[in-house]
Design an enzyme around this catalytic site. Sequence first.
Site, PDB file in Angstrom:
ATOM      1  N   ALA A   4      -6.449  -2.706   5.114  1.00 42.29           N
ATOM      2  CA  ALA A   4      -5.000  -2.622   4.906  1.00 42.29           C
ATOM      3  C   ALA A   4      -4.395  -1.289   5.344  1.00 42.29           C
ATOM      4  O   ALA A   4      -3.263  -1.275   5.857  1.00 42.29           O
ATOM      5  CB  ALA A   4      -4.672  -2.902   3.441  1.00 42.29           C
ATOM      6  N   SER A  33      -7.607   0.536  -1.864  1.00 43.04           N
ATOM      7  CA  SER A  33      -6.944  -0.294  -0.861  1.00 43.04           C
ATOM      8  C   SER A  33      -7.744  -1.559  -0.608  1.00 43.04           C
ATOM      9  O   SER A  33      -8.950  -1.605  -0.819  1.00 43.04           O
ATOM     10  CB  SER A  33      -6.782   0.482   0.447  1.00 43.04           C
ATOM     11  OG  SER A  33      -7.931   0.371   1.263  1.00 43.04           O
ATOM     12  N   ASP A  34      -7.058  -2.590  -0.130  1.00 47.69           N
ATOM     13  CA  ASP A  34      -7.755  -3.778   0.336  1.00 47.69           C
ATOM     14  C   ASP A  34      -8.344  -3.474   1.709  1.00 47.69           C
ATOM     15  O   ASP A  34      -7.918  -2.552   2.408  1.00 47.69           O
ATOM     16  CB  ASP A  34      -6.821  -4.980   0.385  1.00 47.69           C
ATOM     17  CG  ASP A  34      -7.562  -6.300   0.178  1.00 47.69           C
ATOM     18  OD1 ASP A  34      -8.785  -6.323   0.384  1.00 47.69           O
ATOM     19  OD2 ASP A  34      -6.910  -7.296  -0.177  1.00 47.69           O
ATOM     20  N   ALA A  35      -9.343  -4.283   2.084  1.00 45.55           N
ATOM     21  CA  ALA A  35     -10.102  -3.990   3.293  1.00 45.55           C
ATOM     22  C   ALA A  35      -9.217  -4.034   4.536  1.00 45.55           C
ATOM     23  O   ALA A  35      -8.575  -5.051   4.815  1.00 45.55           O
ATOM     24  CB  ALA A  35     -11.263  -4.966   3.432  1.00 45.55           C
ATOM     25  N   HIS A  38       0.814  -1.223   0.000  1.00 44.24           N
ATOM     26  CA  HIS A  38       0.000   0.000   0.000  1.00 44.24           C
ATOM     27  C   HIS A  38       0.844   1.269   0.000  1.00 44.24           C
ATOM     28  O   HIS A  38       0.288   2.381  -0.109  1.00 44.24           O
ATOM     29  CB  HIS A  38      -0.980  -0.026   1.170  1.00 44.24           C
ATOM     30  CG  HIS A  38      -2.160  -0.902   0.897  1.00 44.24           C
ATOM     31  ND1 HIS A  38      -2.082  -2.274   0.909  1.00 44.24           N
ATOM     32  CD2 HIS A  38      -3.439  -0.601   0.567  1.00 44.24           C
ATOM     33  CE1 HIS A  38      -3.259  -2.782   0.611  1.00 44.24           C
ATOM     34  NE2 HIS A  38      -4.096  -1.805   0.400  1.00 44.24           N
TER      35      HIS A  38
END
Length: 988
Positions: free
Chosen positions: A246, A242-244, A221
């Site tokens: 992260a 973004s991923d959850a 990230h």
Amino acid sequence: MTAPTPPTPPFRDPHLPFAKRVDDLLSRLTLEERIGALHQFTPAVERLGIAAFRTGQEALHGVAWMGPATVFPQAVGLGATWNPELVRRVGEAVSRETRAMRARDERVGLNVWAPTVNLLRHPLWGRNEEGYSEDPRLTSAIATAYTRGLRGDHPVYWRTAPVLKHWLAHNNETARDTASSSVRPRVLHEYDLRAFRGAVEAGAVAGVMPAYNLVNGRPNHVSPYLREQLRTWTGEELLVCSDAGAPSNLVDSEHYFDTHEEAVAASLRAGVDSFTDHGTDSSVIVGRLREALRRGLLTEAEIDEAVRRQLSVRFRLGEFDPDTDPYGGGGNGGDPGVPRAEGGADEHAFDTPEHRALAQEAAEQAVVLLKNDGLLPLAPAHTRVAVVGLLADECKLDWYSGTLIHRSTPLEGLYERFGAERVEFTEGVDRVLVKTSAGTFLHVPPAPDAPGTARGAEGALDPALLAGRTDLAPLTAGPEGTELALVDWGGGVLTLRAPDGRYLSVAEDGYLRASADQPGGWVVQETFRLEPHGGGHLLRHLGTGLPVQVAADGVKVAPGDPPASEGAATGRDAVAGAGPEVFELIVTEHGEEAVARAAARADVVVVVAGNDPHINGRETEDRTTLRLPAQQELLLRAARAANPSTVLVLVSSYPYAVDPTDLPAVLWTAHGGQAAGTALARVLAGDVSPAGRLPQTWYAGDADLPGLLDYDVIGSRQTYLYFGGTPLFPFGHGLSYASFAYGELTARAGERGVRVSFTVTNTGAVAADEVVQLYTRAVDPSVPRPLRELAAHRRLTLAPGETADVAFELPLSVFAFWDVAVDRWRVEPGRYELLAGASSTDVRQRATVTLDGEPAVPRAVLEHGLDAARFDGQSGTEIVDRTRESGDAVTPVAGREGELVFRTCDFGSGAREVTVEVSGGGTVELSLDDGPVLAGLSPSSPTPGPYDYVTLGAPLVSPGDPAVVTGVHEVRLRLRGALRLARVGFSG
């Protein structure tokens, strides 16, 4: 007098370019509105008439999590079709259903998070089902096709906006938010980046999602590759979501930053434009961004850049042009010269006959025939079939499936094709009574709507069951026990099922109920483990980690210590729930015995084995072995012993290591969605000749596997590209009911590439598909190159006796490798083989071409020095972050000892001194070729932190010439201790 109509703001003018419209809208948003737009759930701006927006709609192989939808084969199954055109049509169908579902439910998003293009490097990865292939070119071809279907064919507007997952080098669930993938430059460019690049350059991708893991010591990230690589591949604005959770991981689990304000600021600067964190509550992220701006960690310009990318996607989706959006029921995109796109937001473009037929076609094309000694195809009119196994009457869904509208299991498909009177079914599970220490038995109360209480219409899974039901009576203990089906999924993981098909599950109140249609949910509440204790077994619920107790008000899980000795929790104390219960299992029927009886009565046995996508290998959980679970191996042996005519059908999300020696036929298919059973039956009956091909290597055993966290596919010889052993089944393998002959291959090299041509003829008696595969191989490379590398492929349909001319135009870039000495792609001069055939090892024709290429140039170390991570070889080291923002360094693994090798280093007129840029504490020793140590350098004391570098110098002491080192040598650097090496320099 009528008030004048206010002028239309430029951002509402469909005749203006999107860039000008985005700039205009951005200028109208307040700072607070712009910051609010950076969370996944962007609020509406009512004063401008702008609706709320949400990034993220799962659509990996159908619209997920939003209720009934067409369910296509898992992604790895789509990869097994080797058919980009088919996959494009699947993507198109999914995007049509997305639009149709959004017309009825505004929660359905148009920014779809699909496909997953992470390479299937390691077959024990829990999310193997989500990727397409271990090969970057095949992955790229399939991903490009799927995103083109998702995007739509209109030149201006997009039907949906696909986001590729997960950037970058992500192939493990073990410690997935803290583990670092050490990726050397060659692997980065030749392998991991290549899977993403093709789809982005094709113009069908709206953005990417960074992965949870770290690459070279730096969280994805805050990856500099977002800026240095991704955004250079296209002129389009790309949205990075973004991923959850992260963004919070950067501080909470990874400890990469001290504060969340630093973390969100660094993420935004690196290129993250939308923060998926804290669910629908945007206040936390907005507060962090606001404070980061106040503290000077961010600028308004950086915020504007991220908001601009998000707005760009929203404009492309037609949100601000409701009258001209071709996919929203509008016109032709605002341009009379632009044709109207087919398939607007018609609510009837959902579960259509065409989509049902496409789901079946995809499932049929995904079936791979691994072995056939002539047993297949079967004759439906003359064959009595016993279909057995844990998956024989299952149509399994995975975490990213939609809810089934239609359902077809292997048993149902065989009933349909062979006739119910010719098919006998035995699941092959053990039937047990569970006896308590008080002499009572576990009893399942009848459900008010039993049987089949957990299923909706057409076998659909009720999404509410994923959280557990509390409206049913819990299990009790009494004199009358309920016979339960005990299903062993391997590794001691069990499920227990009532006679009416309901799985035992634990809801939030802790009670056991027969309430679930299938195992599922983010935390699976339907799995248990038997633990020997006191002459019996404890029954531990894996979802909570708690043992099962028998209480006066029902059976439940609760904290407590096991009884100290046998009989310590019996009778009244057990009923009162004094502690975990010690159970005895009474087997009323052994599954293998039932299988043997059914097999003996049949002409052919079809054993359907495999996995449940929620158990022993899924998101958050890697597998531990390639082996088929022991209970399923037992069933397979029982069937084979009773009937030699046994077909093994593996229905699974990943490869298995099975011994096919005494099996006449073996097939594999991924979980094939709603039409899986029909497709399988049609292949078994010969209505369809199988033509799926393996998208990844099937290894013979666990000993052939690299370490799960070893991402160096070159150094540790991974995937078909480098693996030198004998696989169980090779990459690209798959048999047919027809046979094919390949004509002579001709290859002609030109200035821009190589043209390859040959013919393929169906020499069999049935119409069939052949997947033509073309590989390249450098004959005498100067660096390790793939044993063979897929360059092109094509799936052909040929009638008996039909011949097709096949030609491929291969650009010179196909033959290039990433040369670390010059830090770019280079085609090496020399001979290259072209290998055409039916798999990576089944080569039918070959030819050799000689390419002029670009000669190698030694490293000019006096002028440029050596970047530590641009090594030619290494042992015992890993790449880490040079700084938090950019760059790489190298350190010994676990602070022990490692070595770096740099070949063909040219010292020119001579070097007298070496310098190293290091942090931490330890030693760097330099030697040339196989000679002695010429210099050793160590900081006088460890530096304050890993990013606090010092430059150390020492004279080169050579036995032959103590004053100077000249000529071309191999440089070896030995690293010891907790030290990071960034660069090496030389001076005369």
